[in-house]
Write an enzyme that holds these catalytic residues in place. Structure first.
Site, PDB file in Angstrom:
ATOM      1  N   GLU A 165     -12.034   3.358   0.068  1.00 35.41           N
ATOM      2  CA  GLU A 165     -10.664   3.118   1.046  1.00 35.41           C
ATOM      3  C   GLU A 165      -9.512   3.993   0.901  1.00 35.41           C
ATOM      4  O   GLU A 165      -8.989   4.581   1.575  1.00 35.41           O
ATOM      5  CB  GLU A 165     -10.239   1.612   0.926  1.00 35.41           C
ATOM      6  CG  GLU A 165      -9.198   1.208   1.960  1.00 35.41           C
ATOM      7  CD  GLU A 165      -7.812   1.903   1.821  1.00 35.41           C
ATOM      8  OE1 GLU A 165      -6.987   1.922   2.843  1.00 35.41           O
ATOM      9  OE2 GLU A 165      -7.322   2.170   0.790  1.00 35.41           O
ATOM     10  N   GLU A 166      -9.361   4.231  -0.573  1.00 31.19           N
ATOM     11  CA  GLU A 166      -8.158   5.235  -0.979  1.00 31.19           C
ATOM     12  C   GLU A 166      -8.495   6.783  -0.622  1.00 31.19           C
ATOM     13  O   GLU A 166      -7.791   7.500  -0.713  1.00 31.19           O
ATOM     14  CB  GLU A 166      -7.918   5.177  -2.564  1.00 31.19           C
ATOM     15  CG  GLU A 166      -7.420   3.474  -2.909  1.00 31.19           C
ATOM     16  CD  GLU A 166      -6.279   3.062  -2.418  1.00 31.19           C
ATOM     17  OE1 GLU A 166      -5.602   3.820  -1.442  1.00 31.19           O
ATOM     18  OE2 GLU A 166      -5.852   2.189  -2.491  1.00 31.19           O
ATOM     19  N   ASP A 208      -5.179  -6.765   2.554  1.00 28.81           N
ATOM     20  CA  ASP A 208      -4.773  -5.369   1.879  1.00 28.81           C
ATOM     21  C   ASP A 208      -3.531  -4.975   2.331  1.00 28.81           C
ATOM     22  O   ASP A 208      -3.297  -3.993   2.596  1.00 28.81           O
ATOM     23  CB  ASP A 208      -6.185  -4.455   2.229  1.00 28.81           C
ATOM     24  CG  ASP A 208      -5.990  -3.342   1.631  1.00 28.81           C
ATOM     25  OD1 ASP A 208      -5.533  -3.332   0.282  1.00 28.81           O
ATOM     26  OD2 ASP A 208      -6.474  -2.139   1.998  1.00 28.81           O
ATOM     27  N   ASP A 241      -3.693  -4.060  -4.881  1.00 27.19           N
ATOM     28  CA  ASP A 241      -4.311  -3.185  -4.079  1.00 27.19           C
ATOM     29  C   ASP A 241      -5.537  -2.614  -4.742  1.00 27.19           C
ATOM     30  O   ASP A 241      -5.697  -1.397  -5.191  1.00 27.19           O
ATOM     31  CB  ASP A 241      -3.473  -1.847  -3.764  1.00 27.19           C
ATOM     32  CG  ASP A 241      -3.942  -0.752  -2.704  1.00 27.19           C
ATOM     33  OD1 ASP A 241      -4.896  -1.213  -1.785  1.00 27.19           O
ATOM     34  OD2 ASP A 241      -3.464   0.386  -2.551  1.00 27.19           O
ATOM     35  N   HIS A 272       0.144   2.120  -5.734  1.00 29.95           N
ATOM     36  CA  HIS A 272      -0.153   3.594  -5.877  1.00 29.95           C
ATOM     37  C   HIS A 272       0.815   4.195  -6.889  1.00 29.95           C
ATOM     38  O   HIS A 272       0.917   5.395  -7.087  1.00 29.95           O
ATOM     39  CB  HIS A 272       0.134   4.234  -4.582  1.00 29.95           C
ATOM     40  CG  HIS A 272      -0.966   3.879  -3.570  1.00 29.95           C
ATOM     41  ND1 HIS A 272      -1.246   4.814  -2.747  1.00 29.95           N
ATOM     42  CD2 HIS A 272      -1.743   2.971  -3.524  1.00 29.95           C
ATOM     43  CE1 HIS A 272      -2.200   4.302  -1.582  1.00 29.95           C
ATOM     44  NE2 HIS A 272      -2.753   2.957  -2.201  1.00 29.95           N
ATOM     45  N   HIS A 332     -11.395  -3.624  -0.756  1.00 29.57           N
ATOM     46  CA  HIS A 332     -12.027  -2.336  -1.290  1.00 29.57           C
ATOM     47  C   HIS A 332     -11.597  -2.509  -2.824  1.00 29.57           C
ATOM     48  O   HIS A 332     -10.718  -3.158  -3.306  1.00 29.57           O
ATOM     49  CB  HIS A 332     -11.249  -1.305  -0.935  1.00 29.57           C
ATOM     50  CG  HIS A 332      -9.726  -1.124  -1.036  1.00 29.57           C
ATOM     51  ND1 HIS A 332      -9.195  -0.294  -2.172  1.00 29.57           N
ATOM     52  CD2 HIS A 332      -8.869  -1.433  -0.226  1.00 29.57           C
ATOM     53  CE1 HIS A 332      -7.847  -0.557  -2.070  1.00 29.57           C
ATOM     54  NE2 HIS A 332      -7.519  -1.127  -0.916  1.00 29.57           N
ATOM     55  N   ASP A 388     -12.199   0.105  -5.229  1.00 32.94           N
ATOM     56  CA  ASP A 388     -11.399   1.544  -5.621  1.00 32.94           C
ATOM     57  C   ASP A 388     -10.193   1.342  -5.810  1.00 32.94           C
ATOM     58  O   ASP A 388      -9.434   0.644  -4.982  1.00 32.94           O
ATOM     59  CB  ASP A 388     -12.160   2.477  -4.756  1.00 32.94           C
ATOM     60  CG  ASP A 388     -11.546   2.708  -3.384  1.00 32.94           C
ATOM     61  OD1 ASP A 388     -11.174   1.581  -2.783  1.00 32.94           O
ATOM     62  OD2 ASP A 388     -10.927   3.543  -2.850  1.00 32.94           O
TER      63      ASP A 388
HETATM   64  N1  BES Z   1      -3.474  -1.264   0.972  1.00 28.26           N
HETATM   65  C1  BES Z   1      -3.109   0.008   1.387  1.00 28.26           C
HETATM   66  C2  BES Z   1      -2.403   0.080   2.658  1.00 28.26           C
HETATM   67  C3  BES Z   1      -0.969  -0.485   2.700  1.00 28.26           C
HETATM   68  C4  BES Z   1       0.036  -0.178   2.149  1.00 28.26           C
HETATM   69  C5  BES Z   1      -0.890  -1.633   3.039  1.00 28.26           C
HETATM   70  C6  BES Z   1       0.889  -0.768   1.838  1.00 28.26           C
HETATM   71  C7  BES Z   1       0.160  -2.459   2.975  1.00 28.26           C
HETATM   72  C8  BES Z   1       1.340  -1.855   2.228  1.00 28.26           C
HETATM   73  C9  BES Z   1      -4.336   0.972   1.336  1.00 28.26           C
HETATM   74  O1  BES Z   1      -5.209   0.836   0.295  1.00 28.26           O
HETATM   75  C10 BES Z   1      -3.945   2.422   1.333  1.00 28.26           C
HETATM   76  O2  BES Z   1      -3.379   2.871   0.378  1.00 28.26           O
HETATM   77  N2  BES Z   1      -3.966   3.162   2.352  1.00 28.26           N
HETATM   78  C11 BES Z   1      -3.787   4.554   2.237  1.00 28.26           C
HETATM   79  C12 BES Z   1      -4.912   5.287   3.244  1.00 28.26           C
HETATM   80  C13 BES Z   1      -5.066   6.639   3.002  1.00 28.26           C
HETATM   81  C14 BES Z   1      -5.661   6.922   1.723  1.00 28.26           C
HETATM   82  C15 BES Z   1      -5.969   7.163   4.161  1.00 28.26           C
HETATM   83  C16 BES Z   1      -2.414   4.868   2.853  1.00 28.26           C
HETATM   84  O3  BES Z   1      -1.924   4.148   3.631  1.00 28.26           O
HETATM   85  O4  BES Z   1      -1.746   5.784   2.423  1.00 28.26           O
HETATM   86 MN    MN Z   2      -5.602  -1.250  -0.034  1.00 26.96          MN
HETATM   87 MN    MN Z   3      -4.165   1.897  -1.525  1.00 27.67          MN
END
Ligand code: BES
Ligand code: MN
Ligand code: MN
Length: 454
Positions: A153-154, A180, A119, A427, A86, A88
């Site tokens: 994705e976010e 990711d 990310d 984040h 992603h 974004d």
């Molecule tokens: N890449 C992350 C998921 C992730 C976080 C993988 C930490 C490995 C370690 C992904 O971009 C993410 O932030 N996902 C969100 C999804 C949500 C917004 C639906 C999450 O996990 O909060």
């Molecule tokens: Mn991600």
């Molecule tokens: Mn993320």
């Protein structure tokens, strides 16, 4: 493989400079003010896929943010790898906590600092460069490759989910390769075989029809913030168990084998607590920290909006309050089913003094990947070769909503070959990406194509 690896080494600085351009674009998906930047970013990805030598590259419009597709399908009789990532990124607030501006990529101690560095822009870019390295040196790839890169994705991947269900033949593949997620530790080749799911709710509690003087009315009229706080506190018991009836019904129990495997990983509660800056860890009784993070569901409040939040004091009995409450789910919990259980339970906790509105904002299914899957085996060999160390398998507490969708809709095994680190502030302020991992990731991707072709 040697000439590819040498080519990747030789181009190290070019890769970093190109990644900087990618990171300069503020492609924040949740903020409508950045719609133009999202578009610009999609076109940036398109150009880079074309420059790498991919064919049929296009920006695909959706109801939400655009997708980018590209392919190289000249490896007759060989398997096809679909690469997903992603472009974004998350918002940057609180901006004052960044040491350098989030969209002015800065390199310090071999790390690149910018929103989206780990990310997921840095990780997406690894695959673009590995394809390019093949096509520039050998002139061909050992497998067929398709790219699908999204900009939502976010915010839950809604448009991509629709696109997948309508374009199964375009996306048909033998494996989905995704970077990711994170490495277990600096320099440790890692594959992630589990992701948690998510059920995100919003609860609004409404009391008097307008804000009241807390002296004139307080004591006789219930305070919505107090009510909500009480309701939230009842959602978990003193052992850290979630109290929603039937919440645990579908939770996959940890096997003895898996618990043993988790225990073999080097982990210190003390070090972890120090890293996040808390005095002591906290969680469900009877489980270790890794088990709590990777294999047990949670419920937590993400934010509360309500009442007087300005400087100083204001004696007010607020009319309403809203809380964002989310639950991380584990296999085989279903976000929709959980949202209904949540709603039902909140209603039983609501006193007659207030009204309550409950919304299900979004959800994601959890995922679990069998370690015997062919692409996972190929990826573990590729990572071991690039890092020169033995592979480690882990699960992850975060979610990537599209992973279970790929597995189900395309009926293809997914590999989670992440090169980030959970300490890279994704984040959060000062997000960064380790440049050694960036470089190794390009090689992991290249070696994966080679291993998977065998
Ligand atoms: N890449 C992350 C998921 C992730 C976080 C993988 C930490 C490995 C370690 C992904 O971009 C993410 O932030 N996902 C969100 C999804 C949500 C917004 C639906 C999450 O996990 O909060
Ligand atoms: Mn991600
Ligand atoms: Mn993320």
């Amino acid at each position: 493989m040697k000439i590819i690896s040498q080519y990747i080494d030789k181009n190290k600085n070019n890769y970093i400079n190109e990644l900087k351009e990618f990171l300069k674009i503020p492609s924040i998906s949740t903020d409508p003010a950045h719609k133009k930047d999202i578009k610009k970013c999609a076109h940036f990805v398109k150009t880079k896929l074309q420059d790498a030598g991919l064919n049929n590259v296009k920006v695909i419009k959706t109801e939400g943010h655009p997708l980018i597709y590209g392919e190289w399908l000249k490896a007759k009789g060989k398997p096809t790898v679909l690469i997903y990532g992603h472009y974004d990124v998350q918002p940057v607030d609180p901006i004052e906590l960044w040491d350098t501006p989030p969209f002015e990529p800065t390199i310090k101690s071999n790390k690149i600092f910018a929103r989206g560095a780990t990310d997921d822009k840095g990780q997406v870019y690894m695959h673009i460069k590995s394809v390019e390295a093949y096509l520039e040196t050998v002139g061909s790839l050992p497998v067929n490759v398709k790219f699908i890169i999204e900009g939502e994705e976010e915010v839950g991947s809604e448009s991509l989910e629709k696109f997948i269900s309508k374009n199964k033949s375009l996306l048909k593949c033998d494996a989905v390769l995704i970077s990711d997620t994170a490495l277990y530790d600096v320099g440790t080749p890692t594959l992630t075989y589990g992701l948690r799911g998510l059920c995100y709710m919003e609860v609004e509690v409404i009391g008097p029809q307008k804000d009241l003087h807390s002296g004139t009315f307080g004591g006789a009229v219930d305070n919505p913030i107090n009510v909500l706080a009480e309701m939230i506190s009842k959602l978990k018991d003193k052992n850290g168990k979630i109290t929603i009836p039937n919440f645990y019904d579908d939770v996959m129990t940890l096997t003895k084998k898996e618990r043993e495997n988790f225990k073999k990983l080097k982990f210190s509660d003390k070090k972890f607590a120090k890293e996040v800056g808390v005095k002591q860890l906290h969680g469900e009784k009877g489980y270790t920290t890794l088990e709590r993070l990777w294999a047990r569901p949670t419920l937590g409040c993400n934010g509360i909006i309500g009442g007087f939040i300005g400087d100083g004091a204001k004696t007010v009995l607020p009319s309403k309050v809203k809380a964002k409450i989310s639950m991380r789910l584990v296999p085989n919990q279903d976000p929709l089913k959980i949202s209904k259980l949540f709603e039902k339970h909140i209603k039983t906790l609501t006193p007659n003094t207030v009204k309550v509105n409950i919304k299900h904002l979004h959800g994601a299914n959890p995922a679990i990947i069998p370690l015997e899957d062919k692409p996972t085996i190929a990826a573990s060999k590729a990572m071991e070769k690039a890092f020169g160390k033995k592979i480690v398998f882990m699960r992850e507490g975060g979610s990537v909503p599209i992973v279970p969708v790929f597995a189900k809709q395309l009926n293809a095994p997914v590999v989670l070959m992440g090169l980030g680190l959970n300490t890279e502030n994704l984040h959060s302020p000062n997000e960064h990406f380790n440049l050694t991992h960036f470089q190794l990731g390009i090689k992991c991707s290249a070696y994966f194509f080679d291993e998977f072709a065998k």
